[in-house]
Design a protein around this motif. Sequence first.
Motif, PDB file in Angstrom:
ATOM      1  N   TYR A  84      -2.828   0.560  -6.071  1.00 38.58           N
ATOM      2  CA  TYR A  84      -1.406   0.812  -5.806  1.00 38.58           C
ATOM      3  C   TYR A  84      -0.618  -0.486  -5.840  1.00 38.58           C
ATOM      4  O   TYR A  84      -1.164  -1.557  -5.603  1.00 38.58           O
ATOM      5  N   TYR A 117       6.970  -0.369  -5.350  1.00 35.75           N
ATOM      6  CA  TYR A 117       7.950  -0.139  -6.419  1.00 35.75           C
ATOM      7  C   TYR A 117       8.694  -1.421  -6.790  1.00 35.75           C
ATOM      8  O   TYR A 117       9.228  -1.545  -7.884  1.00 35.75           O
ATOM      9  N   THR A 118       8.717  -2.365  -5.867  1.00 37.54           N
ATOM     10  CA  THR A 118       9.457  -3.607  -6.132  1.00 37.54           C
ATOM     11  C   THR A 118       8.731  -4.512  -7.126  1.00 37.54           C
ATOM     12  O   THR A 118       9.319  -5.448  -7.653  1.00 37.54           O
ATOM     13  N   PHE A 126       3.892   8.130 -10.028  1.00 33.97           N
ATOM     14  CA  PHE A 126       4.836   7.572  -9.073  1.00 33.97           C
ATOM     15  C   PHE A 126       4.631   8.296  -7.741  1.00 33.97           C
ATOM     16  O   PHE A 126       4.958   9.471  -7.618  1.00 33.97           O
ATOM     17  N   SER A 166       4.417   4.310  -3.134  1.00 37.47           N
ATOM     18  CA  SER A 166       4.080   3.222  -4.049  1.00 37.47           C
ATOM     19  C   SER A 166       3.786   3.783  -5.443  1.00 37.47           C
ATOM     20  O   SER A 166       3.646   5.001  -5.610  1.00 37.47           O
ATOM     21  N   VAL A 167       3.685   2.865  -6.397  1.00 38.72           N
ATOM     22  CA  VAL A 167       3.337   3.262  -7.764  1.00 38.72           C
ATOM     23  C   VAL A 167       1.815   3.336  -7.830  1.00 38.72           C
ATOM     24  O   VAL A 167       1.133   2.422  -7.362  1.00 38.72           O
TER      25      VAL A 167
END
Length: 506
Positions: free
Chosen positions: A241, A244-245, A278, A282-283
Amino acid sequence: MPASELQKRAVYFLIFAVIVTLLLILFPIGEDWLHTYIAQFGFEMKDGSAVVKDVKDGFSPDPMIKTTVSLVVNFLHIIKVILWMALVIACVRFLSHLIMRTALRNAPAGEISSLLKTVLSVIVYIVAFFIIFQSQYPLVELAPLFTGSTIIGIVVGLALQDTLGNLFAGLALQADQSFQVGDVIAISNRGTGVVESVSWRGVKVRTFQNKLLVMSNAALGKETIEVAPRGNLNARVVNFYAAYTESPARIIKLVREAVRQAENVSAKMRPVVRIKNFGADSVEWEIKYWLDDYTKHNDTDALVRQRIWYAYNREGVEHHFTERHVYIESHTPEIVTEEEINTHVERLSSLSIFSPLSSEEISKLAEAAKARVYAPGEVIVRAGQEGNSMFVIKRGSVNVQIVENKLQKVVNTLVENDFFGEMSLLTGEPRSATVVAAEETEVLQIRKNALKPILETNPKLVESFGEIIEERKVTNRVEMDDDPAEKSKKRNGVMLSIRKFFGLKK
Ligand code: CMP
């Protein structure tokens, strides 16, 4: 197998074959003697058995003698059959060993299955037995034994139903070469492991919990089997993981680089790093990588995760974007606390190389230094790459490796308070060696821009670095000079290139 073992086998085989052949050659002498001997009792040999010689004369031998003579004659026949069979078995075993060796050399990816070897050997034994037996007992008909008796056929057939089922299922598995010894197979609902042996009855699989899974060929033939052949480049997918930043380009570069160096990750294929989903916090990412040895995939998966952890830790990558992290994010992740700076100051001022520096200069260097943690076995700098940093070891140790005669050779092991990476940083040349963490190692990374103002005001530092670089080059046999005048010339050359690279005045 080493050649000496083959030679040993060949010698044993030859000795055995010579002894058995000699016995078989001497056999007729014994038989002749027996013929003469039984003739005294009124017997002669006919079609391989002793019969009364002259029936017309009304001669009737003692039944006791008749039984003894026929026992002795049969005994000799049996011995002869045994000797011939022993010779055949020795020949088949030696030849099959030779064939296996050649086949293994020509096809390193696979092994000729022991099942096929056993079946072929048994066929040869049966045919040989028929021929030898018939030569000794020409009057006994063996064929009807196998074809004539329906009852025997049914009884044997029923008794051997499972065994024959396994044999044929095994032969079918072998015929399409689904898997071989050494392959990793996953049997649905049963487990995963490495194939240890394939026999006429079943397959033995060593699971990753070190248990032995034994399955009959017939049962295995009905299962769906996933095979990861040995020697094939098999791939694995590991999930991880990132917040997103974090930009995808950064994560891809960072993770690919961290994983590429891990042990057992094949260098032949570049790992693929891609976004899987997504998630809420988190991604979700995945990395697909290929293994040199698939039997160690559990360990390698774990190592891949470990390397991602270290890379995240070094680069300050966030895993999740939670409320708590929003708070932490308000600081830059690279920020160094005062306490940390103080420990850096302490460490750097204790190094003799930095003794010419003022305490202010040491403080500046300490502020700019970044602590980085590396996993055991992780490459910190790679030979041939460009280098803009040097490293001081805070804890742990590293091995300095160079390539000599196409082999990696450790030329030095550096420990706490030693430094490395100065050669490239100061001269602009590519990294002269590969430096690998021998254990978990924390280093202080000092970049070129932090060092430049210090070098400008400290010609003594340039001199000390010049000496060390020259010494290290000599150790690595890049240059070999015992002549002190030549040595000093080289050192001056190094210092000159440092000054030139940093644009320093004399
Ligand atoms: P650099 O060439 O930048 O990157 C590899 C580093 O390994 C090199 O700088 C030195 O710091 C270090 N190094 C090379 N050879 C030796 C050696 N013989 N002993 C100790 N360290 C070395």
